[in-house]
Enzyme design. Sequence first.
Site, PDB file in Angstrom:
ATOM      1  N   ASP A  94       1.232  -1.183  -0.251  1.00  0.00           N
ATOM      2  CA  ASP A  94      -0.455  -0.282  -0.004  1.00  0.00           C
ATOM      3  C   ASP A  94       0.711   1.292   0.382  1.00  0.00           C
ATOM      4  O   ASP A  94       0.885   2.464  -0.197  1.00  0.00           O
ATOM      5  CB  ASP A  94      -0.973   0.240   1.185  1.00  0.00           C
TER       6      ASP A  94
ATOM      7  N   ASP B 221      -6.928  -3.947  -6.296  1.00  0.00           N
ATOM      8  CA  ASP B 221      -5.670  -2.657  -5.608  1.00  0.00           C
ATOM      9  C   ASP B 221      -4.876  -2.231  -5.886  1.00  0.00           C
ATOM     10  O   ASP B 221      -4.735  -1.284  -5.972  1.00  0.00           O
ATOM     11  CB  ASP B 221      -6.240  -2.436  -3.920  1.00  0.00           C
TER      12      ASP B 221
HETATM   13  N1  GLY Z   1      -7.198  -0.911  -0.822  1.00  0.00           N
HETATM   14  C1  GLY Z   1      -8.037  -1.287   0.341  1.00  0.00           C
HETATM   15  C2  GLY Z   1      -9.607  -0.892  -0.202  1.00  0.00           C
HETATM   16  O1  GLY Z   1      -9.301  -0.392  -1.564  1.00  0.00           O
HETATM   17  O2  GLY Z   1     -10.599  -1.121   0.851  1.00  0.00           O
END
Ligand code: GLY
Length: 368
Positions: A88, A147
């Site tokens: 992330d 994501d």
């Molecule tokens: N990247 C985590 C979410 O979209 O919840």
Amino acid sequence: MSKLIQSEFEWADKQYKYLMKTVPEDKMPQSFKDGKLITKDISWWCSGFYPGSLWMIYEQTKDPEIRKEAEKRLKMIEPNKTFTRDHDLGFMMFCSFGNAYRITKNPEYKNIILTSAESLSTRFRPNMQAILSWDKMADFKGPVIIDNMMNLEMLMWASQNGGSKKLEEVAVTHANTTIKNHFRRDFSSYHVIDYDVNTGDVLNKKTFQGYADSSAWARGQGWALYGYTMMYRLTKDKKYVMQAQNIAKFILNHPSMPEDKIPYWDFDDPKIPNVPRDASAAAIIASALLELGQYSNGEEKQHYIDTAKQIIVSLSGEKYQAKLNENGGFLLMHSTGGLPLNSEIDVPLIYADYYFLEALKRYKDWYL
Ligand code: GLY
């Protein structure tokens, strides 16, 4: 739209000054529930959205109080630049320092982005031809989530702004592997592809936050749309813009897309319409469509811009937008973080605000 966008930024300035007063010195704001601000540590994936939102508000209003808070919050997350525990880092360091550098051109911010990109690239697994999203999560062996496309922007930017060529290779390889394995024939995407870390074989196609393995989790479709549009901007490889246009077709033609264009949390929840919406997915989709409009023509382009405009208008209306000094100081209501995890259901979320502000900025910059 011009008046609406200006008044939205002025209102955001006031609302965030209220939020700012409630955020503890050592935490970042995430949500608001039962009258209480929910906060997170700086290693949480969302830690860059609050500083990033402050920078986008400052860019429009030039309010020194907002800038002071933005600078303070950037400093607070700087230690994340060597964080390698999950994928992330792009969200954390590029949504924050990326906006700060764009606005200030402070070389310190650039160096922090370059270090962060190197840290993120350590998660690339050559055998998988992808960046490993999580180390340990549920029973997954080598999970890559859709994501993760969002985190490629920092790698690409770093590579094109003084960082190593290898960062771009990692990003492009990841994007290509994701095209190969994450998408269904209708261009909806699975949430999690679980790889064998040694052979790169696909072990399983699953969900973590969606309704079912085979369903289209709304925010995931938004991440995919945004991710491939951004990869086209940074590579000019036509297959990425075609991928984004096909994803847009899936989202925009979906029979469960409501009239106000704010998706239900998962396009395939059989209990639609009696399920929560996800304003964060809507904001991400709006911002992505506005960029995709830049790379498209004719009716298609107009459809993207009109839909994004409709989303902005919906999110600026009474149903989704909070009143001043309410909603814990967040801009938007009605987002859904992880419904199957019983987490963050029908609440404000910091990243919904971030992508809403970005959509406002993009509309103003490109279409007014
Ligand atoms: N990247 C985590 C979410 O979209 O919840």
